[in-house]
Structure formats: structure tokens, C-alpha cells
Design a protein around this motif. Structure first.
Motif: not given
Length: 475
Positions: A138-143, A434-443, A445-447
Motif C-alpha cells: 500500500s505504501r509503494r502504491t501511495a508513493a 488537525y495540522a499534525a494528522a493532516l500532514r501525516a496523511e497528505l505528505a 501522498l503529495l511528497f
């Protein structure tokens, strides 16, 4: 100690004099990976090694798996999440809830338990290995696809014109995948079509259409551009059948023609998706990501109906050189590239070998085996040897599929929905709640190469994606 049996086990599993010192020495002697931020402790008995891990890596996440329920309320770390054989959920479900998706996981075994609990202990180790294998995939796919998923998400907000509210019924459900076994099951499905709720993975739509069968609900979760080819079967030649509806993960790639279909949006439960969907006014059903559309379909079927569930075309294996039912969305790729130096059969042979070597079918099959085993007497397979639906099982469902859904118009203009969703997410990134949880989810995916990307950088990426995704073709 709450359970006398736990005391009996403890005498065989721990030092009688200094059990914590024994555990400290054990953990210090292990080669703990420096990158591991999550540990799964397999049958730690009273949990002394868990305490040692907490002392050594206080910032890490720890989940515990027990081979025996006697240790409930008997350990030294009662606040650490733990699974027991009588917990009421599967090991995989527990691990999915206890371990973050982006975590780097290491298994910690308490070896004295291996001798005492034998096969039960080994079974837990196998479950851990399977979970880590699936999480890594899943992590490879997300990357690889993360940014595309986010782009698809905002594009989907502009495509959806009609949304669905659902009401669970007690009706038999047939789920179709695109495995070779679907062809054998088609006559049985056709013979009792009116008495079932038919849910089709998008990849099975060409085979169903060829067999003259229209599903009640198609489901799409694949975010890759190739996934668009499966949905094209709905719109080729004429409009899609009026009864058909679409369930989709908002990160899926879908053609713009899907605007004509009422959509049941599926959220994976992540904070960023929930915030965006709520802001855009899109109702959704919670369906965890499973890596394959057929697994998501099974989860959705259990949400929509309390009746029996029948699986067709979920072979998760290659039959000779055939990997999918016919016709299939990618057939033209093979026939178009065929020549006397590269005949279709040679291409199919090579593809079947690549699929088997890739191991993805094994990962999904292990998940299905675990999930189906947790629901005995409810989920059945419609393979080549049992392609006809059992009448007695169909009769067991007393509900009606009519009235399961209510169609409502999506709120506001499409561009406005997308803008509101993006602005709300960006504002939440600046909110300490919310900032920490959102960064953990979106970073990730985006970076994917910068898992610690700053909130400002994530916000800039969201502005860019939400501003330029209009008119792009599914990723």
C-alpha cells in the motif's frame, strides 16, 4: 492478577525473580531497526517486553497480539492496544486500526511463548507478516500514485452531479470481479437476476455487458488512468442502463460521462477526505482502502445488506494463461500489438507470468481468506463447479432492493464544491487541532520522498491541484 490461568502461564514464560530485567536484556539484545516507529509484540504474556520497548522507544507505537485470552486485564501495560482470540474482530482488522498506514513496522516475538502456545503463536506471526506485506504494498502504491489520487479526488468533486443516500436491506448480493471464473457464473447470475442485488467491480463490466447483464451498482476504486477503460463499457454505443448506479472512491479515475450516474461516494476514513467531503456537502459511506476493488466491494456489500453474499470472478489466480474473464477492458491492447513475431497468446503467456511473479494475488487472497473466515455461513464463492446460485440461500434474504437508495442533487456548482473543499483543507492545515494528522496523511501522498513536508508546502500543492484539475482525464 485477574485470571488465575494467566498466573499459571506467567510462571512458564517469565523469570520468577526479576521479569522486567529479563525483558530488558531480551529487548536490548534484539536488532531493533532504527527506522521502525511501530512494533507488533506477539504474545508478550504479561507484557514486560512491551514495557521495555516503551522505555527504549517512548515515541513509538506498539500493538500487542495474544494467543490466549487469559492475559486480559493481567499485563503491566494495560493502555497498550491488544488483541485477544475473543476480541470479536480479526487480527488484520485490529492491526489496521492500531497501526498508522505510513508506519514502518517491526515484529517483536517473545520466544518463550512459541513453545507454550505452538500453532496459535505461529498463526499470529503469519498474520503479522501478512499485514506488513500488505501495508508495504500500500505504501509503494501511495508513493507512486498519491498525487494522482489527490488530483482525481478534486476532479471527482466536479464530476458528481447526483449523489446517493443508502438504506441497508436484507437482500442477497452477488459481487462480480473480472477473474476467469466469472464466465462460468454468468448463466446462474442471469437466471436469478431479479432476485439479487448485483454489484460489479468496474473491471467486470465488459464481461457482464457481453452476457446481457446490467448491474445494480458498479464500483470503482482504481486511481490509475488505465482504469478508465473499464468504465467505458458503460457508455459505449448507448447510454448506461437506467437502473445502474456507481459507487466510487473519490480518488478513483472515472470518465466525465459518469456525471450522468448517481454516485455513492466512499470515504476511506482519512481525516483529509472526511473534511473535504463534509465541506463539499457530499454524503459518503466509510469503506477502508483494501488495495483491490473486489475487497472494497465486499466491505460495501456488508454495509448495504445483511443478506448472503456471493462472489463470482474473484479467482485471484491465473487459469492457464488467462488472467481475466472475456471480454476485458485491455483486450484491445494485446490484439492491437499482435504480430507474427508477437502473437496474442505469447503476450498473454508473458502477462500471466508477470502477474504470478508479482505476488499481488497472493496478498489479496490472504486478505479474502481471513475476511471470509470471519463470516462463516454468509459469504459463498460461485466458481466453475458451483456457478448456479443456490435457491435456498437466495430465499433466505427477505428484503427488497427497491428503495435501498435515494438520489439527491449535489450541492452547489461543481467549481464551487472543489474550491470550498480545497479552502477548508488548507484552513485545517493551519489549525493545531488537525495540522499534525493532516500532514501525516497528505505528505506521503503529495511528497513521498519528504514525509515531513511542512504544512505550507502541502497547502501550496493543494491550491495548485485544485486549481488545475478541471478537464483532466482521471489522473
Amino acid at each position: 492478577m485477574a485470571n488465575p490461568q494467566a498466573h499459571v502461564f506467567a510462571e512458564k514464560l517469565h523469570s520468577r525473580y526479576r521479569p522486567q530485567a529479563e525483558a530488558d536484556r531480551y529487548i536490548n539484545a534484539l536488532p531493533l531497526r532504527p527506522d521502525a516507529d511501530c512494533f507488533i509484540a506477539v504474545e508478550p504474556a504479561l507484557g514486560y517486553i512491551v514495557q521495555s520497548l516503551l522505555n527504549l522507544r517512548p515515541e513509538s507505537t506498539i500493538a500487542v497480539l495474544h494467543a490466549d485470552s487469559s492475559f486480559q486485564d493481567a499485563g503491566v501495560c494495560p493502555d497498550v492496544p491488544a488483541w485477544y482470540p475473543d476480541s470479536g474482530n480479526t487480527v488484520q482488522e485490529f492491526l489496521e486500526g492500531a497501526i498508522p498506514e505510513s508506519a514502518s513496522v517491526q515484529i517483536i516475538e517473545w520466544k518463550p511463548s512459541a513453545t507454550l502456545f505452538g500453532d496459535a503463536y505461529l498463526g499470529l506471526v503469519r498474520e503479522c507478516a501478512e499485514f506488513i506485506r500488505r501495508a508495504a504494498a500500500s505504501r509503494r502504491t501511495a508513493a507512486a500514485f498519491g498525487r494522482r489520487w489527490v488530483r482525481n479526488f478534486f476532479r471527482s468533486l466536479t464530476i458528481i452531479e447526483k449523489t446517493l443516500l443508502y438504506k441497508a436491506a436484507d437482500v442477497p448480493v452477488v459481487i462480480t470481479g473480472s477473474g476467469p471464473g466469472l464466465e462460468a457464473a454468468l448463466p446462474g447470475i442471469r437466471s436469478c437476476r431479479e432476485g439479487i442485488f448485483l454489484m460489479a467491480a468496474s473491471s467486470s463490466l465488459p464481461a457482464l455487458a457481453s452476457g446481457g447483464i446490467a448491474p445494480d451498482l458498479a464500483i470503482a476504486t482504481d486511481g490509475g488512468g488505465w482504469a478508465l477503460l473499464h468504465m467505458h463499457a458503460c457508455f459505449r454505443g448507448a447510454s448506461p442502463p437506467a437502473p445502474m448506479k456507481l459507487a466510487m472512491g473519490l480518488t478513483a479515475a472515472i470518465p466525465s460521462q459518469c456525471a450522468s450516474l448517481p454516485v455513492l461516494a466512499m470515504s476511506d476514513g482519512s481525516l483529509w477526505q472526511n473534511i473535504a467531503l463534509n465541506a463539499a456537502g457530499i454524503p459518503s459511506a466509510y469503506i477502508p482502502q483494501r488495495g483491490t476493488v473486489t475487497a472494497s466491494a465486499l466491505e460495501l456489500a456488508m454495509v448495504l445488506s445483511g443478506g448472503n453474499i456471493f462472489l463470482a470472478g474473484m479467482d485471484l489466480s491465473v487459469r492457464d494463461i488467462r488472467s481475466h474473464a472475456r471480454p476485458y477492458g485491455f483486450d484491445h491492447v494485446f490484439y492491437g500489438a499482435a504480430s507474427r513475431f508477437r502473437p496474442v497468446y505469447s503476450q498473454l503467456f508473458a502477462r500471466s507470468g508477470d502477474i504470478q511473479a508479482g505476488g499481488s494475488y497472493d496478498v489479496y487472497a490472504a486478505w479474502f481468506n481471513s475476511r471470509v473466515a470471519s463470516m462463516p455461513g454468509r459469504v459463498f464463492s460461485l466458481g466453475a463447479s458451483s456457478a448456479a446460485l443456490p435457491e435456498k440461500d437466495l430465499a433466505a434474504g427477505g428484503g427488497q432492493k427497491d428503495g435501498m437508495f435515494r438520489v439527491i442533487a449535489a450541492k452547489g456548482p461543481p467549481e464551487e464544491r472543489r474550491a470550498i473543499a480545497a479552502d477548508t483543507l488548507i484552513a485545517a492545515l493551519g489549525n493545531p487541532q488537525y495540522a499534525a494528522a493532516l500532514r501525516a496523511e497528505l505528505a506521503p501522498l503529495l511528497f513521498p520522498s519528504q514525509p515531513e513536508a511542512a504544512a505550507g508546502k502541502i497547502a501550496d500543492a493543494l491550491r495548485t491541484i485544485a486549481g488545475c484539475c478541471r478537464g483532466q482525464g482521471g489522473g
